[in-house]
Design an enzyme around this catalytic site. Sequence first.
Site, short mmCIF file in Angstrom:
data_model
loop_
_atom_site.label_atom_id
_atom_site.label_comp_id
_atom_site.label_asym_id
_atom_site.label_seq_id
_atom_site.Cartn_x
_atom_site.Cartn_y
_atom_site.Cartn_z
CG HIS A 15 6.36 -2.09 11.29
ND1 HIS A 15 5.29 -1.24 11.29
CD2 HIS A 15 5.86 -3.31 10.99
CE1 HIS A 15 4.18 -1.91 11.02
NE2 HIS A 15 4.51 -3.16 10.83
CG ASP A 75 4.95 2.05 11.31
OD1 ASP A 75 6.09 1.80 10.91
OD2 ASP A 75 4.09 1.19 11.55
CB SER A 81 2.52 -4.23 8.31
OG SER A 81 2.22 -4.19 9.67
N GLY A 99 3.16 23.57 19.80
CA GLY A 99 3.77 24.05 21.04
C GLY A 99 2.87 24.00 22.25
#
Length: 500
Positions: A138, A168, A240, A296
């Site tokens: 981001h 991310d 970030s 799965g």
Amino acid sequence: MNANMKKIVNVATPAVCAVALVLSVVAFNKTNAATTPAQSPVVTSMPAGQPVDLTFAAEKALPCVVYIKNTQNSKVQTVEYSDPFEDFFSDPFGGFFGRGQGQGNGGKRQRQVQTPKRVGAGSGVIISTDGYIVTNNHVVDGADELMVTLNDNKEYSARIIGADATTDLALIKIDAKNLPAIQIANSDDVKVGEWVLAVGNPLGLNNTVTAGIVSAKARSMGQGVSSMIQTDAAINQGNSGGALVNTNGALIGINAMIYSQTGSNIGYGFAIPTTIMNKVVDDLKKYGNVQRAMIGIQGSDVNVYVDAEKEKGNEVDLGTMEGIYVANVIEDGAAADAGMKEGDVITHIDGQKVTKFGELQNIIAQKRPGDKITITYLRKKSKKTATLTLKNEKGNTKVVKDADLDILGGTFRPVTDSQKEQLNIGYGLQVMKVSGGKLKDAGVPQGFIIQKVNDQGVKAIDDLQKIVKDASKSKEPVLYIQGIYPTGRKGYFAVPLEDE
């Protein structure tokens, strides 16, 4: 900055009304940092392994953390809108009175708007001396220009090597040599309670270090890879992509988000562990995207399942209160192939104890399709083992690479204004040349105008590129193309992206 860089992600339960704020950019407006409270007196009788002096770690880590500026240039974009008077005042004279231009395009109209120039900022961590830098997806998402400023104030233009929205994480590179690369530690060795530093550029304050401890590990945040390191080191917007380091100054995680009611730090920060980061970086370098392995199953922590059943008045005894309760086994998935069933409880993977879903995700996130794992589980309190061959999102073990427009074997250009007027269309991409590849195999001719692919409008080459990439990762890698011939006749093609 786009919406993702300022978005607030709801992760709270009804009892706790809080949000997880993605720590993207902080250049759109100034924010005053809270006043730092007075430090408590230093305790000299700290237990072994809990040093108070963190200057060594700061000196090691600070030169390895960079400031990243993301610039999105002003653009002219065509937006689609509906005219509420179209049905009442449609022009029988074919647009002579200025109406009817939306006809032939589902009654929609287009207009052009100018987007403002946007600038935002975040942090990154140098992981190699030749210029590879890890940050958050981001932080770099939507960038037209990326500028990286080192700790010594030298500036470099950066390019994106690869990015992954699910974890991310993003890998970028600058053209430089002999950079101070951070030492990378194994985040699996991190212990709850150990001292850590968060290094980054919060609230526009470059080269900032905050201290705290590891509050929890394998914390599930309900999005992406839910296996975060939680810390109470102060983290704010702009952190970030920055570094979470141990007392040796070695990287243990990439700071990604905070958990807050206000958008500012209240003691809950989260970092993506280096065990996941290392694998994502390797995949982005080799394949251009992340090779995501799937076990799965769908399920939850055993204690969560038991508590939910108690709320319904049901008494449940699974033989353990730790592990993963399997609520559903995906048909044709790895677990189904190995004979696992609903109601099983996973307790170990490759001999490693698994007590909660975050720990399971941390292990699987380090694997690739085709890797084998041994699972120990309980079925009606009876211990069993099974060997699983992990699959990709398509249900096989092949490497999934990003498909590029080259796979289509064609060249394209947006339709001209005269073509729009002549064919009474609002947008489209014309196939200028077919030199082979999937277009030729499917019989798409030169001159054909592509308007929709997989039910998505195609107005620019970037639109087609994104659709091709998304389709290449799906279980059904096919492009369903709708469009129009230069003669005005409509056409439809199915273009498989994989060979039979």
